[in-house]
Design an enzyme around this catalytic site. Structure first.
Site, PDB file in Angstrom:
ATOM      1  N   GLY A  39       9.383  -2.317   7.293  1.00  0.00           N
ATOM      2  CA  GLY A  39      10.212  -1.370   6.534  1.00  0.00           C
ATOM      3  C   GLY A  39       9.660  -1.135   5.149  1.00  0.00           C
ATOM      4  O   GLY A  39       8.751  -1.826   4.690  1.00  0.00           O
ATOM      5  N   GLY A  62       9.273  -1.720   1.854  1.00  0.00           N
ATOM      6  CA  GLY A  62       9.582  -2.790   0.899  1.00  0.00           C
ATOM      7  C   GLY A  62       9.444  -2.368  -0.543  1.00  0.00           C
ATOM      8  O   GLY A  62       9.888  -3.072  -1.454  1.00  0.00           O
ATOM      9  N   ARG A  63       8.786  -1.236  -0.746  1.00  0.00           N
ATOM     10  CA  ARG A  63       8.639  -0.780  -2.131  1.00  0.00           C
ATOM     11  C   ARG A  63       8.617   0.749  -2.191  1.00  0.00           C
ATOM     12  O   ARG A  63       7.921   1.332  -3.009  1.00  0.00           O
ATOM     13  CB  ARG A  63       7.370  -1.353  -2.751  1.00  0.00           C
ATOM     14  CG  ARG A  63       6.101  -1.117  -1.947  1.00  0.00           C
ATOM     15  CD  ARG A  63       4.903  -1.473  -2.784  1.00  0.00           C
ATOM     16  NE  ARG A  63       3.698  -1.515  -1.981  1.00  0.00           N
ATOM     17  CZ  ARG A  63       2.501  -1.680  -2.505  1.00  0.00           C
ATOM     18  NH1 ARG A  63       2.363  -1.808  -3.812  1.00  0.00           N
ATOM     19  NH2 ARG A  63       1.430  -1.714  -1.739  1.00  0.00           N
ATOM     20  N   GLY A  95       8.424  -5.135  -4.812  1.00  0.00           N
ATOM     21  CA  GLY A  95       8.811  -3.725  -4.727  1.00  0.00           C
ATOM     22  C   GLY A  95       8.023  -2.813  -5.652  1.00  0.00           C
ATOM     23  O   GLY A  95       8.331  -1.626  -5.767  1.00  0.00           O
ATOM     24  N   ASP A 151       2.115   0.144  11.923  1.00  0.00           N
ATOM     25  CA  ASP A 151       3.019   0.682  10.888  1.00  0.00           C
ATOM     26  C   ASP A 151       2.267   1.628   9.944  1.00  0.00           C
ATOM     27  O   ASP A 151       2.883   2.294   9.122  1.00  0.00           O
ATOM     28  CB  ASP A 151       3.683  -0.440  10.090  1.00  0.00           C
ATOM     29  CG  ASP A 151       2.687  -1.414   9.506  1.00  0.00           C
ATOM     30  OD1 ASP A 151       1.880  -1.958  10.278  1.00  0.00           O
ATOM     31  OD2 ASP A 151       2.684  -1.611   8.278  1.00  0.00           O
ATOM     32  N   ASP A 199      -1.697   5.284   4.095  1.00  0.00           N
ATOM     33  CA  ASP A 199      -1.990   3.948   3.574  1.00  0.00           C
ATOM     34  C   ASP A 199      -3.448   3.830   3.151  1.00  0.00           C
ATOM     35  O   ASP A 199      -4.330   3.488   3.954  1.00  0.00           O
ATOM     36  CB  ASP A 199      -1.625   2.837   4.555  1.00  0.00           C
ATOM     37  CG  ASP A 199      -1.422   1.524   3.789  1.00  0.00           C
ATOM     38  OD1 ASP A 199      -2.155   1.312   2.802  1.00  0.00           O
ATOM     39  OD2 ASP A 199      -0.536   0.746   4.160  1.00  0.00           O
TER      40      ASP A 199
HETATM   41  P1  AMP Z   1       1.025  -2.169   3.691  1.00  0.00           P
HETATM   42  O1  AMP Z   1       0.032  -3.267   3.667  1.00  0.00           O
HETATM   43  O2  AMP Z   1       1.014  -1.326   2.455  1.00  0.00           O
HETATM   44  O3  AMP Z   1       0.970  -1.356   4.937  1.00  0.00           O
HETATM   45  O4  AMP Z   1       2.461  -2.837   3.646  1.00  0.00           O
HETATM   46  C1  AMP Z   1       2.962  -3.643   4.683  1.00  0.00           C
HETATM   47  C2  AMP Z   1       4.395  -3.960   4.413  1.00  0.00           C
HETATM   48  O5  AMP Z   1       4.515  -4.732   3.203  1.00  0.00           O
HETATM   49  C3  AMP Z   1       5.300  -2.766   4.229  1.00  0.00           C
HETATM   50  O6  AMP Z   1       6.538  -3.094   4.819  1.00  0.00           O
HETATM   51  C4  AMP Z   1       5.424  -2.643   2.740  1.00  0.00           C
HETATM   52  O7  AMP Z   1       6.595  -1.979   2.341  1.00  0.00           O
HETATM   53  C5  AMP Z   1       5.420  -4.087   2.300  1.00  0.00           C
HETATM   54  N1  AMP Z   1       4.952  -4.295   0.924  1.00  0.00           N
HETATM   55  C6  AMP Z   1       3.685  -4.167   0.466  1.00  0.00           C
HETATM   56  N2  AMP Z   1       3.637  -4.446  -0.854  1.00  0.00           N
HETATM   57  C7  AMP Z   1       4.899  -4.755  -1.249  1.00  0.00           C
HETATM   58  C8  AMP Z   1       5.505  -5.139  -2.484  1.00  0.00           C
HETATM   59  N3  AMP Z   1       4.801  -5.269  -3.608  1.00  0.00           N
HETATM   60  N4  AMP Z   1       6.829  -5.372  -2.488  1.00  0.00           N
HETATM   61  C9  AMP Z   1       7.557  -5.259  -1.373  1.00  0.00           C
HETATM   62  N5  AMP Z   1       7.048  -4.914  -0.174  1.00  0.00           N
HETATM   63  C10 AMP Z   1       5.744  -4.663  -0.099  1.00  0.00           C
HETATM   64 MG    MG Z   2       1.608   0.585   5.007  1.00  0.00          MG
END
Ligand code: AMP
Ligand code: MG
Length: 507
Positions: free
Chosen positions: A98, A100-101, A134, A268, A278
């Site tokens: 989901g 997260g930020r 976040g 995702d 991404d």
């Molecule tokens: P990503 O590697 O960007 O595809 O992120 C994978 C997951 O980690 C996703 O659910 C993001 O929303 C979450 N995420 C990445 N960085 C952060 C952060 N700094 N705070 C909260 N959630 C994060």
């Molecule tokens: Mg991502």
């Protein structure tokens, strides 16, 4: 400008919120301490009906814009939410990821009538944050801005970058860094992982609602000339899956044709609409190397350059699994129906890739031996570590008899000269009478890509408060085909002594 006028700056709709209950949580962003707009994409804003020139020119409205695009204030008509999704990360299923930020503010219909998500990344924690803060930081946000806009200019389907706001707070990573929020625009943020979220909870009704939503939003027609509307087809979910697979095949072919390594092709990070999303650990290859990997965590080379098509197929198989209950009541029967689509993927991808290679080589018609011709060239390039981007530009000169550029790229040009004979003979068999191979090649083979060392140089300066190198690089990579005086340093790879380039996720 009155506040009311400002509030109408973007006309939000909320179809995701209205139709996809169960796949999100309403959310609010953090109030940024001192939001400041550092970059806005005026041409993209215009397509969304946002008069960003005027709004950013006046201090009062620039401030309102910055507050809105940091997530601190919710604009009129928006219903900010964080989307739920699951996903296979490096092959392992995580049932609950989901946003997260991130926040989806809502959707805006652009000037072409397309529904676009307006999405903030780095706007503060949500119920999906797990252990994350976040937040996002300026370097990675500017990196996404640069590369997404470069990809768009390179004719690759992609999410776009609308704005960068710095929040006024410092964010802890390996050191304290400038906090920033990216405004991202996408045809939608629905992922393979969104389907997995519903399916892994056995919520077939939600999966079906999601599929129906995606069909209406992204795939209203499949080959309209020969097929009826997808919704009236015998099995619209099979046709939907076929259409998604086709978009993925085209997307990966386009990545391969420009030397792009995504770096984190988790489910995702695979969008149903077929746009690239991404830009965390991605990079462009300099020397042609099928094994190229840049991401610090991809130690198994799962997402290496040459694996991208097979990983896309793997991701599509995960999507197929979620659709089985919609395709037939009997699972075996559903598998029998959907399997041929998966089996066709590699061939479809190859055809898109080869069509791209033909254009890169100045070929305007199809012959069976074109695959071997393209592969022979790539094999030579790999063996001699030839720069991928420079070689295709140099080929256009070689057609005119100027072989010095090609010669400089090969340590031993002899094999190239032999290949060149076959290539010249092949060009002579082009069919369109007025086909201008050189012009066509230079319109598809970029001169400027976001070279890794130039990206890093620009981001280091930006973190220190100087955006001039970022602006210069952005201007080059968003006009990638036209040579410009004074920009020669952007044409080539990093000096040979540079250490291997490493990228990082989730920064
Ligand atoms: P990503 O590697 O960007 O595809 O992120 C994978 C997951 O980690 C996703 O659910 C993001 O929303 C979450 N995420 C990445 N960085 C952060 C952060 N700094 N705070 C909260 N959630 C994060
Ligand atoms: Mg991502």
């Amino acid at each position: 400008m009155a506040l009311n006028d400002f509030n109408a700056a973007l006309k939000f709709e909320n179809s995701f919120a209205e139709q996809l209950d169960g796949l999100y949580a309403f959310a609010t962003g953090d109030s940024a301490i001192q939001p400041e707009l550092v970059k806005i994409n005026h041409s993209l804003a215009q397509t969304l009906g946002l008069d960003s020139q005027r709004l950013s020119a006046e201090p009062e409205t620039a401030q309102l814009l910055a507050a809105m695009l940091s997530g601190g204030t919710s604009p009129k008509g928006a219903k900010p939410l964080s989307q739920a999704y699951a996903g296979h990360q490096f092959g392992h299923l995580n049932h609950q990821l989901g946003d997260g930020r991130a926040l989806l503010l809502g959707e805006v219909i652009d000037t072409e009538g397309c529904r676009k998500d307006i999405h903030l990344k780095g706007s503060g924690p949500t119920i999906f944050s797990r252990n994350g803060d976040g937040k996002a930081t300026l370097g990675p946000v500017l990196r996404e801005y640069l590369i997404a806009e470069a990809m768009h200019s390179l004719q690759v389907p992609t999410t776009r970058a609308l704005a960068v706001v710095i929040s006024g707070e410092k964010v802890m990573r390996s050191q304290l860094l400038t906090g920033a929020v990216l405004t991202r625009v996408a045809s939608s943020h629905i992922r393979v992982g969104t389907f997995q979220y519903a399916a892994s909870r056995n919520q077939t009704e939600t999966t079906q609602r999601l599929a129906d939503y995606c069909i209406a939003r992204h795939y209203p027609k499949v080959k309209p000339k020969v097929k009826p509307e997808i919704k009236q087809a015998d099995n619209c979910y099979l046709d939907f899956f076929r259409a998604v697979a086709d978009k993925q095949a085209l997307l990966i072919a386009k990545w391969m044709n420009i030397g792009f390594v995504h770096g984190v092709m988790n489910t995702d990070n695979t969008l149903i609409c077929g746009e690239t999303i991404d830009y965390g650990p991605c990079a462009f290859i300099d020397q042609y190397d099928p094994q190229a990997v840049f991401s610090s965590i991809d130690t198994q080379r799962r997402y290496a350059y040459q694996n991208q098509a097979s990983i896309a197929l793997w991701n599509l198989a995960r999507l197929a699994e979620t659709l089985l209950p919609l395709i037939a009541a009997d699972e075996e029967q559903a598998i029998t129906l959907i399997n041929p689509i998966l089996q066709d993927f590699t061939e479809t991808y190859q055809q898109y890739w080869l069509a791209g290679m033909r254009l890169k080589l100045g070929i305007d018609n199809a012959e069976e031996d074109d695959l071997a011709l393209a592969n022979d060239l790539l094999q030579m390039m790999a063996k001699q570590q030839v720069d991928f981007t420079q070689l295709f530009r140099a080929l256009a000169f070689a057609i005119q008899g100027e072989t010095s550029l090609v010669r400089a790229l090969f340590k031993d040009p002899q094999p190239f000269y032999i290949w060149q004979v076959s290539w010249s003979q092949r060009l002579a068999r082009n069919t369109a009478p007025a086909f201008d191979a050189i012009a066509k090649m230079n319109a598809i083979n970029p001169l400027y890509i976001p070279r890794n060392h130039k990206v890093e140089e620009a981001l280091i300066a930006a973190e220190a408060g100087d955006l001039s190198l970022f602006e210069k690089l952005l201007s080059v990579v968003t006009d990638p085909y036209q040579p410009r005086d004074g920009f020669e340093e952007y044409e080539g790879p990093a000096p040979a002594k540079a250490t291997r380039y490493v990228t990082y996720c989730g920064t």
